[in-house]
Write a protein that holds these residues in place. Structure first.
Motif, short mmCIF file in Angstrom:
data_model
loop_
_atom_site.label_atom_id
_atom_site.label_comp_id
_atom_site.label_asym_id
_atom_site.label_seq_id
_atom_site.Cartn_x
_atom_site.Cartn_y
_atom_site.Cartn_z
N UNK A 62 -9.61 1.31 9.83
CA UNK A 62 -8.39 2.07 10.09
C UNK A 62 -8.65 3.56 9.85
N UNK A 63 -7.80 4.43 10.40
CA UNK A 63 -8.00 5.88 10.21
C UNK A 63 -7.58 6.36 8.83
N UNK A 64 -8.04 5.66 7.82
CA UNK A 64 -7.76 6.03 6.44
C UNK A 64 -9.08 6.36 5.75
N UNK A 65 -9.05 7.34 4.89
CA UNK A 65 -10.26 7.68 4.14
C UNK A 65 -10.46 6.67 3.02
N UNK A 105 -4.01 11.87 1.62
CA UNK A 105 -2.57 11.87 1.87
C UNK A 105 -1.91 10.73 1.11
N UNK A 106 -0.97 11.09 0.25
CA UNK A 106 -0.29 10.08 -0.56
C UNK A 106 0.49 9.11 0.32
N UNK A 107 1.06 9.61 1.42
CA UNK A 107 1.85 8.74 2.30
C UNK A 107 0.99 7.63 2.88
N UNK A 108 -0.26 7.94 3.21
CA UNK A 108 -1.17 6.93 3.74
C UNK A 108 -1.59 5.94 2.66
N UNK A 109 -1.80 6.47 1.47
CA UNK A 109 -2.15 5.58 0.35
C UNK A 109 -1.00 4.62 0.05
N UNK A 110 0.22 5.11 0.20
CA UNK A 110 1.37 4.25 -0.07
C UNK A 110 1.47 3.13 0.96
N UNK A 124 -8.06 7.35 0.21
CA UNK A 124 -6.69 6.89 0.44
C UNK A 124 -6.57 5.39 0.23
N UNK A 125 -7.59 4.65 0.65
CA UNK A 125 -7.57 3.19 0.45
C UNK A 125 -7.63 2.86 -1.03
N UNK A 126 -8.54 3.52 -1.76
CA UNK A 126 -8.68 3.25 -3.19
C UNK A 126 -7.43 3.68 -3.96
N UNK A 127 -6.85 4.81 -3.55
CA UNK A 127 -5.62 5.26 -4.21
C UNK A 127 -4.49 4.27 -3.96
N UNK A 128 -4.39 3.76 -2.74
CA UNK A 128 -3.37 2.76 -2.44
C UNK A 128 -3.57 1.50 -3.25
N UNK A 129 -4.82 1.08 -3.39
CA UNK A 129 -5.12 -0.09 -4.22
C UNK A 129 -4.72 0.15 -5.67
N UNK A 130 -5.00 1.35 -6.16
CA UNK A 130 -4.65 1.68 -7.55
C UNK A 130 -3.13 1.69 -7.74
N UNK A 176 -0.67 0.49 -0.39
CA UNK A 176 -0.01 -0.12 -1.54
C UNK A 176 1.10 -1.08 -1.09
N UNK A 177 1.91 -0.65 -0.12
CA UNK A 177 3.00 -1.50 0.38
C UNK A 177 2.44 -2.78 1.00
N UNK A 178 1.34 -2.66 1.68
CA UNK A 178 0.68 -3.85 2.26
C UNK A 178 0.24 -4.80 1.15
N UNK A 179 -0.32 -4.26 0.08
CA UNK A 179 -0.76 -5.11 -1.04
C UNK A 179 0.42 -5.76 -1.73
N UNK A 180 1.54 -5.04 -1.86
CA UNK A 180 2.74 -5.64 -2.48
C UNK A 180 3.16 -6.90 -1.72
N UNK A 181 3.09 -6.86 -0.41
CA UNK A 181 3.47 -8.03 0.39
C UNK A 181 2.49 -9.18 0.16
#
Length: 205
Positions: free
Chosen positions: A101-104, A2-7, A107-113, A10-15
């Protein structure tokens, strides 16, 4: 996935990145160097007369060579960000809570990317605008027309630059998952630049 979960990741990393100076340095310094240095070099060459590097017959090839450094920069800039993405979690001991967390994993790697790709593209596209304006200001007096934008720079911006960023980020994420400190991750990440430098040297030869 889910892109929304990956985002969310990403938002957490931006902070987090806003508090890490080295990340800001990697995003800002190299694009500024590229966007300012090459127009200054061209201005210096043009000031020496119409021969040599600034000669009208040589100038287009030279400008294309300069342009390819934008692709190399696009591969270099995200190394610090992407390398920090997972190693930073290890250093701050927040990786295990993140994995709980309930993330795959995808999704975590996509968010990091995403957290590395987005600021890199923004910085490099901004640097490209400054680069083109600076080059055009100098090249117009030699060529009689504005060299940029053209199809060469369009190909770099639309195709090569995003591909370079994505490949660099994915490679850095893989490396950072294997090491335990940011410096080692960044050092190994440099290897992604070798193919691009090889392409540049081959084209120049």
């Amino acid at each position: 996935m889910r892109l929304s979960k990956a985002w969310i990741v990403a938002a957490r990393d931006f902070k987090i990145f806003r508090r890490v100076k080295n990340v800001w340095y990697s995003i800002i310094i190299f694009p500024v160097i590229i966007s300012v240095l090459f127009p200054v070099i061209l201005e210096y060459a043009a000031a020496r007369g119409s021969h040599g590097l600034a000669a009208p017959g040589v100038l287009p090839g030279l400008l294309n060579s300069f342009s390819f450094f934008l692709v190399i920069g696009a591969a270099y800039v995200p190394l610090g960000i992407a390398s920090y993405s997972i190693v930073g979690e290890k250093v701050e001991k927040s990786l295990e809570p993140l994995l709980a967390t309930p993330l795959t994993d995808g999704e975590i790697l996509l968010g990091k990317a995403i957290s590395a790709i987005v600021p890199t593209l923004v910085a490099m596209y901004a640097a490209t605008v400054v680069f083109m304006v600076g080059i055009d200001e100098v090249a117009f007096s030699k060529l009689g027309y504005y060299y940029f934008p053209n199809w060469t720079i369009a190909t770099l911006l639309i195709v090569l630059m995003p591909v370079a960023v994505v490949m660099s980020v994915l490679f850095s994420v893989i490396v950072s998952s294997r090491v335990n400190d940011v410096r080692s991750a960044s050092s190994f990440g440099i290897f992604i630049l070798f193919p691009l430098l090889g392409i540049y040297l081959a084209s120049e030869t």
